[in-house]
Each structure stands twice: as C-alpha cells, then as structure tokens.
Design a protein around this motif. Structure first.
Motif, mmCIF file in Angstrom:
data_model
loop_
_atom_site.group_PDB
_atom_site.id
_atom_site.type_symbol
_atom_site.label_atom_id
_atom_site.label_comp_id
_atom_site.label_asym_id
_atom_site.label_seq_id
_atom_site.Cartn_x
_atom_site.Cartn_y
_atom_site.Cartn_z
ATOM 1 N N VAL A 79 0.860 -1.177 0.000
ATOM 2 C CA VAL A 79 0.000 0.000 0.000
ATOM 3 C C VAL A 79 0.896 1.225 0.000
ATOM 4 N N TYR A 80 0.468 2.244 -0.736
ATOM 5 C CA TYR A 80 1.257 3.455 -0.869
ATOM 6 C C TYR A 80 0.477 4.650 -0.317
ATOM 7 N N LEU A 81 1.203 5.555 0.304
ATOM 8 C CA LEU A 81 0.624 6.814 0.745
ATOM 9 C C LEU A 81 1.413 7.944 0.101
ATOM 10 N N GLN A 82 0.796 8.574 -0.883
ATOM 11 C CA GLN A 82 1.418 9.710 -1.551
ATOM 12 C C GLN A 82 1.037 10.976 -0.805
ATOM 13 N N MET A 83 2.037 11.685 -0.337
ATOM 14 C CA MET A 83 1.801 12.885 0.465
ATOM 15 C C MET A 83 2.374 14.086 -0.273
ATOM 16 N N ASN A 84 1.494 14.998 -0.658
ATOM 17 C CA ASN A 84 1.886 16.205 -1.377
ATOM 18 C C ASN A 84 1.597 17.437 -0.532
ATOM 19 N N SER A 85 2.197 18.543 -0.926
ATOM 20 C CA SER A 85 1.969 19.817 -0.230
ATOM 21 C C SER A 85 2.131 19.649 1.277
ATOM 22 N N LEU A 86 3.202 19.024 1.662
ATOM 23 C CA LEU A 86 3.417 18.725 3.074
ATOM 24 C C LEU A 86 3.597 19.987 3.902
ATOM 25 N N LYS A 87 3.116 19.914 5.121
ATOM 26 C CA LYS A 87 3.171 21.031 6.060
ATOM 27 C C LYS A 87 3.953 20.601 7.298
ATOM 28 N N PRO A 88 4.509 21.542 8.017
ATOM 29 C CA PRO A 88 5.224 21.174 9.254
ATOM 30 C C PRO A 88 4.347 20.378 10.214
ATOM 31 N N GLU A 89 3.057 20.648 10.223
ATOM 32 C CA GLU A 89 2.165 19.923 11.125
ATOM 33 C C GLU A 89 1.920 18.479 10.682
ATOM 34 N N ASP A 90 2.426 18.094 9.548
ATOM 35 C CA ASP A 90 2.366 16.698 9.122
ATOM 36 C C ASP A 90 3.508 15.879 9.731
ATOM 37 N N THR A 91 4.422 16.547 10.407
ATOM 38 C CA THR A 91 5.535 15.850 11.043
ATOM 39 C C THR A 91 5.018 14.860 12.073
ATOM 40 N N ALA A 92 5.416 13.599 11.920
ATOM 41 C CA ALA A 92 4.925 12.541 12.809
ATOM 42 C C ALA A 92 5.579 11.221 12.433
ATOM 43 N N VAL A 93 5.405 10.252 13.298
ATOM 44 C CA VAL A 93 5.690 8.872 12.929
ATOM 45 C C VAL A 93 4.425 8.328 12.286
ATOM 46 N N TYR A 94 4.567 7.782 11.091
ATOM 47 C CA TYR A 94 3.432 7.257 10.343
ATOM 48 C C TYR A 94 3.413 5.734 10.458
ATOM 49 N N TYR A 95 2.248 5.216 10.830
ATOM 50 C CA TYR A 95 2.077 3.792 11.040
ATOM 51 C C TYR A 95 1.082 3.217 10.042
ATOM 52 N N TRP A 113 -0.327 -3.729 13.527
ATOM 53 C CA TRP A 113 0.346 -2.442 13.324
ATOM 54 C C TRP A 113 1.740 -2.679 12.746
ATOM 55 N N GLY A 114 2.183 -1.716 11.932
ATOM 56 C CA GLY A 114 3.577 -1.707 11.536
ATOM 57 C C GLY A 114 4.405 -1.001 12.592
ATOM 58 N N GLN A 115 5.709 -0.908 12.339
ATOM 59 C CA GLN A 115 6.605 -0.327 13.345
ATOM 60 C C GLN A 115 6.735 1.187 13.214
ATOM 61 N N GLY A 116 6.284 1.732 12.106
ATOM 62 C CA GLY A 116 6.295 3.176 11.915
ATOM 63 C C GLY A 116 7.485 3.679 11.133
ATOM 64 N N THR A 117 7.274 4.814 10.469
ATOM 65 C CA THR A 117 8.350 5.491 9.753
ATOM 66 C C THR A 117 8.199 6.990 10.005
ATOM 67 N N LEU A 118 9.329 7.652 10.260
ATOM 68 C CA LEU A 118 9.287 9.053 10.661
ATOM 69 C C LEU A 118 9.274 9.971 9.450
ATOM 70 N N VAL A 119 8.343 10.904 9.476
ATOM 71 C CA VAL A 119 8.268 11.959 8.462
ATOM 72 C C VAL A 119 8.487 13.286 9.166
ATOM 73 N N THR A 120 9.467 14.045 8.684
ATOM 74 C CA THR A 120 9.757 15.354 9.260
ATOM 75 C C THR A 120 9.647 16.401 8.164
ATOM 76 N N VAL A 121 8.800 17.398 8.397
ATOM 77 C CA VAL A 121 8.596 18.466 7.429
ATOM 78 C C VAL A 121 9.144 19.756 8.028
ATOM 79 N N SER A 122 10.138 20.309 7.377
ATOM 80 C CA SER A 122 10.761 21.536 7.871
ATOM 81 C C SER A 122 10.101 22.758 7.252
ATOM 82 N N SER A 123 10.064 23.830 8.011
ATOM 83 C CA SER A 123 9.403 25.053 7.527
ATOM 84 C C SER A 123 10.394 25.962 6.805
#
Length: 123
Positions: A79-95, A113-123
């Motif tokens: 399964v794929y999650l395409q994330m566009n127009s990312l914002k700093p508030e999208d910063t999180a561990v995604y499970y 549950w999966g183990q998670g992957t970290l997404v960091t969005v810088s401003s």
C-alpha cells in the motif's frame, strides 16, 4: 498473520512530497482494509486514511484531504501513501495498519500495526 513494514519516511521541506510504502507479508493481505495513522511528538496517534480491501473505497481525515492519496497493489502486497503539499504539522511517525473492517480500522481498532516510519517536514 500479516506483518507490515513501512518505508519512505524522511526529511522534506514544506510544500514537498513523499511517498510512504507499507509492505505486507502473508497471503491474506488482499482481504484486509489498510490504513495509515500518525503520531506527532507529544500527541495521541490519529487516523489519516484507509483503503478498502479491494481498493475501491478510501476515506481520508479532513486534515489531509486534497493532499494525501492512498493506493494499493495487492499483487505486490503493498500500500502506498502519496503525500503532497506537506506542512510542518504533518511531522509525525506514520504507522501502517490492517483490519478486516475499514470502519473498525478508522476507529483505531486494528489487527496488526507496523513499526512506523518518521516523516519530518521543515518550515
């Protein structure tokens, strides 16, 4: 039982894009609804998006509508999650998570549950 492994997280600037992948083991993956949740620092885990087992129905949280898209390739058990127009508030561990029921999954009651992957969005 299905096992899930997320990948694709990383650091991206605001306005950028990332694609997360959730790879599953197990022959029954195609019979599961698959969803993504996220947990930001100091916050509770929240629902992001779900896709039905057949891939014909999706449901997204209001905070990501118009920016995130979920898709699945049952032949590849991914399964794929395409994330566009990312914002700093999208910063999180995604499970990634699976359940037989999309409705139950949206409520946070999931089978695996999966183990998670970290997404960091810088401003």
């Amino acid at each position: 039982q299905v096992q899930l492994v997320e990948s694709g997280g990383g650091l991206v600037q605001a306005g950028g894009s990332l694609r997360l992948s959730c790879a599953a083991s197990g022959r029954t993956f195609s019979s599961y609804a698959v969803g993504w949740f996220r947990q930001a620092p100091g916050k509770e885990r929240e629902f992001v998006v779900v896709i039905s087992w057949r891939g014909t129905n999706t449901y997204l949280a209001d905070s990501v509508k118009g920016r995130f898209t979920i898709s699945r390739d049952n032949a590849k058990n991914t399964v794929y999650l395409q994330m566009n127009s990312l914002k700093p508030e999208d910063t999180a561990v995604y499970y990634c998570a699976v359940d037989r029921s999309s409705i139950r999954l949206r409520g946070g009651s999931v089978e695996v549950w999966g183990q998670g992957t970290l997404v960091t969005v810088s401003s």
